[in-house]
Design an enzyme around this catalytic site. Sequence first.
Site, PDB file in Angstrom:
ATOM      1  N   THR A  12       0.891  -1.201  -0.224  1.00  0.00           N
ATOM      2  CA  THR A  12       0.034  -0.056   0.190  1.00  0.00           C
ATOM      3  C   THR A  12       0.757   1.245  -0.101  1.00  0.00           C
ATOM      4  O   THR A  12       0.607   2.273  -0.686  1.00  0.00           O
ATOM      5  CB  THR A  12      -0.942  -0.020   1.305  1.00  0.00           C
ATOM      6  N   SER A  59      -0.196  -9.970  -0.996  1.00  0.00           N
ATOM      7  CA  SER A  59      -1.087 -11.315  -1.082  1.00  0.00           C
ATOM      8  C   SER A  59      -0.379 -12.163  -2.237  1.00  0.00           C
ATOM      9  O   SER A  59      -0.526 -13.344  -2.195  1.00  0.00           O
ATOM     10  CB  SER A  59      -2.409 -10.907  -1.343  1.00  0.00           C
ATOM     11  N   ASP A  90      -0.446  -7.088   4.382  1.00  0.00           N
ATOM     12  CA  ASP A  90      -0.955  -8.593   4.332  1.00  0.00           C
ATOM     13  C   ASP A  90      -0.214  -9.670   4.779  1.00  0.00           C
ATOM     14  O   ASP A  90      -0.544 -10.574   5.573  1.00  0.00           O
ATOM     15  CB  ASP A  90      -1.981  -8.639   3.116  1.00  0.00           C
ATOM     16  N   THR A 160       2.241 -10.556  14.190  1.00  0.00           N
ATOM     17  CA  THR A 160       1.101 -11.154  13.220  1.00  0.00           C
ATOM     18  C   THR A 160       0.227  -9.902  12.984  1.00  0.00           C
ATOM     19  O   THR A 160       0.137  -8.935  13.556  1.00  0.00           O
ATOM     20  CB  THR A 160       0.318 -12.233  14.056  1.00  0.00           C
ATOM     21  N   GLN A 271      -5.026 -21.295  18.096  1.00  0.00           N
ATOM     22  CA  GLN A 271      -5.794 -20.274  17.230  1.00  0.00           C
ATOM     23  C   GLN A 271      -5.907 -19.062  18.160  1.00  0.00           C
ATOM     24  O   GLN A 271      -6.341 -18.056  17.863  1.00  0.00           O
ATOM     25  CB  GLN A 271      -7.235 -20.717  17.010  1.00  0.00           C
ATOM     26  N   CYS A 272      -5.503 -19.086  19.583  1.00  0.00           N
ATOM     27  CA  CYS A 272      -5.251 -18.046  20.481  1.00  0.00           C
ATOM     28  C   CYS A 272      -3.995 -17.381  20.080  1.00  0.00           C
ATOM     29  O   CYS A 272      -2.907 -18.048  20.476  1.00  0.00           O
ATOM     30  CB  CYS A 272      -5.428 -18.513  21.732  1.00  0.00           C
TER      31      CYS A 272
HETATM   32  N1  ASP Z   1      -2.948  -5.281   0.161  1.00  0.00           N
HETATM   33  C1  ASP Z   1      -1.906  -4.588   0.575  1.00  0.00           C
HETATM   34  C2  ASP Z   1      -0.786  -5.532   0.511  1.00  0.00           C
HETATM   35  O1  ASP Z   1      -0.474  -6.357   1.479  1.00  0.00           O
HETATM   36  C3  ASP Z   1      -2.248  -3.978   2.086  1.00  0.00           C
HETATM   37  C4  ASP Z   1      -1.111  -3.281   2.604  1.00  0.00           C
HETATM   38  O2  ASP Z   1      -0.008  -2.969   2.203  1.00  0.00           O
HETATM   39  O3  ASP Z   1      -1.433  -2.592   3.709  1.00  0.00           O
HETATM   40  O4  ASP Z   1       0.183  -5.248  -0.226  1.00  0.00           O
END
Ligand code: ASP
Length: 339
Positions: A12, A59, A90, A160, A271-272
């Site tokens: 982003t 992603s 992400d 995380t 999962q916690c």
């Molecule tokens: N979808 C973006 C990514 O992980 C989200 C971000 O950068 O905050 O590239």
Amino acid sequence: MAKILILNTGGTIGMTKTEDGYRPDGAWFRDTVGRMDSLKAAGMPAWDFMETVPLLDSSRMSVKEWNKIAGIIAERYDDYAGFVILHGTDTMAYTASALSFMLCGLSKPVILTGSQIPLCEIRSDGRDNLITSMIIAGEGKIREVCIYFGGILLRGNRATKYSADGMQAFVSPNYPPLATAGISIQYHESAFLQRRAEKFVCRRMSDVPIGVLKVFPGIPFRAFEPLLTETLRGLVLETFGSGNIPDDGGVLLPMLEKAKKHGTVVTVCSQCPQATVNVTAYEAGNALAKGGAVSGRDMTTEAAVTKLYYLFSVYDDAEIVKFNMERDVRGELTPRDDL
Ligand code: ASP
């Protein structure tokens, strides 16, 4: 302060708006960073800028990109005092964890950062994240892979992503921050990784087949049995609480035994977010212990997944991988004796 390298990989922070939504815009970002006076102000380290091609929404990151990023750091290791990796949020915790394993004997800061709002927007958090990361990388007090985001510096393989909306996108539920950036940057040295006398070496990762399965009430394990083939090298099981799991009427144990026969390393995480796995605490975790699953202790799923990739890239023998999954390799888990 010595010189640092800023490596843009996407995310982003360097995106601009298109008809299809935000997309990485390398030329715009390169130009903008080059014109930011604050990045050349007194107190800032000297820096060079590079980018990976293509720039990615995180992603789309994979083992191939982790190898590319680690390779760039390794090739230029002696030229810079530290590295700032710009990355999407992400999968930032996965990349940070992967790099922490790949960069053995690291004695310089490698700081991953990015932003929730692109730098092209007026309320972007990218400016502070970039500037503070650069200062931390230039100061050279840290000798490990970290994520700096929203005022806190976290060990990369303990972090995380917690929030898709807030400016503090990351948490490190089982480990304290390494630094907090308020009016000044306060380092918490007692939390730093203890250096081992190792020479720096970059180990590439292989794209071995790894899976993650999140357990839920009533999970029909048989439906997942086809996944347990000989090719699957590692499986992270996200169980309840401290490592509890339904046994699906006795179906679980034979499945774990089948995985063991195939040499698949089943690693139990929780999962916690805040937890330490102990599969012998409850009867409901017993099948895991009997079936030869290893405890991920207080590792994040991100750390467990990338550690499996890493260990299977270095060792062929599933028993050696198992042994190391429960061992502290890069500060990613709290060893049994320290609890
Ligand atoms: N979808 C973006 C990514 O992980 C989200 C971000 O950068 O905050 O590239």
